[in-house]
Design an enzyme around this catalytic site. Structure first.
Site, mmCIF file in Angstrom:
data_model
loop_
_atom_site.group_PDB
_atom_site.id
_atom_site.type_symbol
_atom_site.label_atom_id
_atom_site.label_comp_id
_atom_site.label_asym_id
_atom_site.label_seq_id
_atom_site.Cartn_x
_atom_site.Cartn_y
_atom_site.Cartn_z
ATOM 1 C CE LYS A 259 -4.142 -1.477 3.013
ATOM 2 N NZ LYS A 259 -4.532 -1.379 1.389
ATOM 3 N NE ARG A 333 -10.334 -9.229 -2.532
ATOM 4 C CZ ARG A 333 -11.145 -8.840 -3.430
ATOM 5 N NH1 ARG A 333 -11.212 -9.244 -4.621
ATOM 6 N NH2 ARG A 333 -10.881 -7.185 -3.212
HETATM 7 N N1 BES Z 1 -8.211 -3.916 4.007
HETATM 8 C C1 BES Z 1 -8.109 -3.462 2.288
HETATM 9 C C2 BES Z 1 -9.908 -2.300 2.094
HETATM 10 C C3 BES Z 1 -10.479 -1.421 3.414
HETATM 11 C C4 BES Z 1 -9.457 -0.376 2.760
HETATM 12 C C5 BES Z 1 -10.714 -1.093 4.517
HETATM 13 C C6 BES Z 1 -10.139 1.125 2.897
HETATM 14 C C7 BES Z 1 -10.362 0.040 5.162
HETATM 15 C C8 BES Z 1 -9.602 1.455 4.412
HETATM 16 C C9 BES Z 1 -8.199 -4.427 1.670
HETATM 17 O O1 BES Z 1 -7.489 -5.733 2.392
HETATM 18 C C10 BES Z 1 -7.911 -4.074 0.281
HETATM 19 O O2 BES Z 1 -6.526 -3.573 0.818
HETATM 20 N N2 BES Z 1 -8.889 -4.131 -1.225
HETATM 21 C C11 BES Z 1 -8.307 -3.519 -1.997
HETATM 22 C C12 BES Z 1 -8.743 -4.461 -2.895
HETATM 23 C C13 BES Z 1 -8.206 -4.277 -3.966
HETATM 24 C C14 BES Z 1 -6.679 -4.981 -4.610
HETATM 25 C C15 BES Z 1 -8.476 -5.594 -5.209
HETATM 26 C C16 BES Z 1 -9.043 -2.130 -1.673
HETATM 27 O O3 BES Z 1 -10.037 -1.872 -1.672
HETATM 28 O O4 BES Z 1 -8.240 -1.422 -3.064
HETATM 29 ZN ZN ZN Z 2 -5.445 -5.426 1.850
#
Ligand code: BES
Ligand code: ZN
Ligand code: ZN
Length: 493
Positions: A259, A333
């Site tokens: 991230k 997921r």
């Molecule tokens: N934990 C995150 C989602 C999230 C984002 C929670 C902001 C709380 C606040 C999740 O694991 C994630 O990173 N999801 C990605 C999915 C993408 C790579 C398809 C996302 O939402 O960007």
């Molecule tokens: Zn994530």
């Protein structure tokens, strides 16, 4: 904070300070004794307005209506305003016209939720001088409600709000202090304090034995090893079995699909689904609900390292399905796929997962709203209805056959991300759907709490940080099931 119910008219109760919720915009109600001063002081009784009159020891807090959530916000605003004042006790009336339990409960919830603070890491802790709030059995119309039913409603409100506050504690705790094994230890200790609750903890060896290849891959790079946690509340003669599955990423760095720094901050909140599931059990046991309720938590850290799982890997899930990894940040997921598969072995009547699953859900609904997804409209409707009463905001997001096709993989049974960047909250849920067996499709709900679980600014009675999202809506939902059960019994008799 102690909340006491006092069987006296409000004017006969002794307290250092009086709280008046201003529902009557004409200021004619008899509890509003200082109406003459309002004009001079510019108090109009508009949303979130509060007027503190220290010379008469009264605080007036605007309240938009008799809806429970307006009561929660209003009492919490009043308490915030007198936080620094030197009052030991305060008194307040019952704000209800017909159904006392609901608004008495909301009053207690507003008090407990609104006075939460997380100061574990502060060297100086603010001590609240207010120690007790006396709630009169006298209501807005001058009627007196039964002491027992008011006490019962207040007690329920305290249980539900305390469970929510403890869920906030876990989420607010740092990733250093709340690793998967520490979360497991917390769950174990929690189970010891609750009636009819058992705890099972599965370590990495257990996950291997269970062939949870997707869960294990996510956890691989961290030195803090994963845990599967199960809390089971089993009262005698349980009428139904509910299973709540929680995403418990004690930290989500994104893994090799790292991230950006700004997005990584707050990712200690990726364990919010897990924390909600554990504290639903706390409330279920304390409320003595007549159902079996289980929480299954997949606790892991998504980190980078020499042995991290990679984009391009193909994983084998517990169900036997293979998953192509195209983004290691879509890790929740993967953990949930195995936990949901495990959860179905318990043969639930209702299966609900709670997860901070996608940023897309926050984009779609805003920060304050949970996304509800699933195949069963009746079930989605029933949880939305209970959520509304609890004060949690929700909206449903619809599945469709076209979005489902976007998860196709050329090398495995399914890809962990969609080929499109649109509809990400729904495609994530549709990924999970691949791990729900046919007989459970209509019993399953997915709650994406990525927005409300952790908000960096305060909102309503929620402080900046964790909100305990999911706890109240699910507990209200369970309570509504219990009430339906009671009513059908009455009809049969
Ligand atoms: N934990 C995150 C989602 C999230 C984002 C929670 C902001 C709380 C606040 C999740 O694991 C994630 O990173 N999801 C990605 C999915 C993408 C790579 C398809 C996302 O939402 O960007
Ligand atoms: Zn994530
Ligand atoms: Zn995550």
């Amino acid at each position: 904070m102690k909340i006491e119910v006092v069987n006296k008219a409000i004017k006969n109760i002794k307290a250092d300070c009086e709280i008046i919720l201003v529902v009557d915009k004409n200021f004619e109600h008899k509890w509003i004794e200082d109406r003459d001063k309002f004009k001079k002081l510019g108090f109009k009784g508009e949303e979130d307005e509060v007027l503190f009159l220290p010379e008469v020891d009264r605080v007036y807090s605007a309240c938009s209506s008799f809806e429970p959530d307006d009561i929660r916000v209003s009492i919490s605003n009043a308490l915030k305003c007198i936080k620094k004042a030197d009052y030991k006790s305060a008194k307040v009336g019952l704000y209800t016209k017909k159904c006392p339990p609901i608004n008495a409960r909301a009053l207690a919830e507003g008090i407990v939720l609104g006075s939460y603070s997380f100061d574990k890491y502060k060297s100086k802790r603010d001590k609240l001088s207010l120690k007790s709030i006396k709630v009169s059995t006298e209501d807005y119309s001058g009627n007196t409600y039964s002491l027992d039913s008011t006490k019962k409603a207040i007690k329920e409100g305290i249980i539900i709000a305390e469970a929510t506050n403890r869920a906030k504690d876990i989420v607010n705790t740092t990733p250093f202090d709340m690793t998967p094994s520490k979360l497991a230890e917390y769950a174990k200790n929690l189970s010891k304090k609750l009636d009819n609750v058992e705890c099972f903890i599965g370590d990495e060896k257990f996950l291997k034995k269970e062939k949870m290849g997707a869960f294990l891959a996510v956890a691989k790079a961290s030195t803090n090893k994963p845990r599967l946690i199960r809390l089971s509340y089993k009262p005698k003669n349980a009428k139904k079995r509910f299973v709540f599955v929680g995403k418990g990423l004690t930290y989500d760095s994104g893994g090799l699909s790292l991230k950006p720094s700004d997005y990584m901050v707050t990712m200690k909140s990726d364990k919010s689904g897990a924390s909600a599931a554990l504290h639903i059990i706390k409330a279920a046991s304390e409320l003595k609900l007549p159902f079996e309720v289980h929480a299954i938590v997949g606790a892991a850290e998504n980190m980078i390292g020499g042995n991290a799982y990679k984009p391009d890997d193909v994983l084998k899930a517990r169900s036997g399905k293979t998953i192509e990894v195209r983004n290691t940040d879509a890790e929740g997921r993967l953990v949930l796929a195995d936990c949901l598969d495990f959860a179905q072995d318990l043969k639930p009547d209702y299966l609900v997962d709670l997860a901070t699953l996608t940023g897309a859900c926050v984009v779609a609904l805003g920060e304050y709203t949970t996304g509800i997804m699933g195949h069963n409209s009746k079930l989605k409707h029933s949880i939305s209805f209970s959520a509304k009463k609890s004060g949690e905001l929700t909206s449903t997001l619809p599945f469709n056959r076209y979005l489902k096709k976007l998860l196709k993989s050329s090398i495995a049974d399914i890809s962990n991300i969609s080929i499109s960047r649109y509809g990400g909250a729904i495609t994530a849920a549709l990924f999970l759907d691949n791990f729900i067996k046919d007989e459970y499709k209509d019993r399953w709900l997915h709650l994406d709490i990525a927005g409300p679980a952790f908000v960096e600014k305060e909102w309503g009675y929620n402080q900046a940080g964790a909100s305990g999202a999911g706890v109240r809506m699910c507990v209200y939902w369970l309570k509504d099931f219990a009430n339906k059960l009671k009513n059908t019994h009455k009809e049969v008799k």
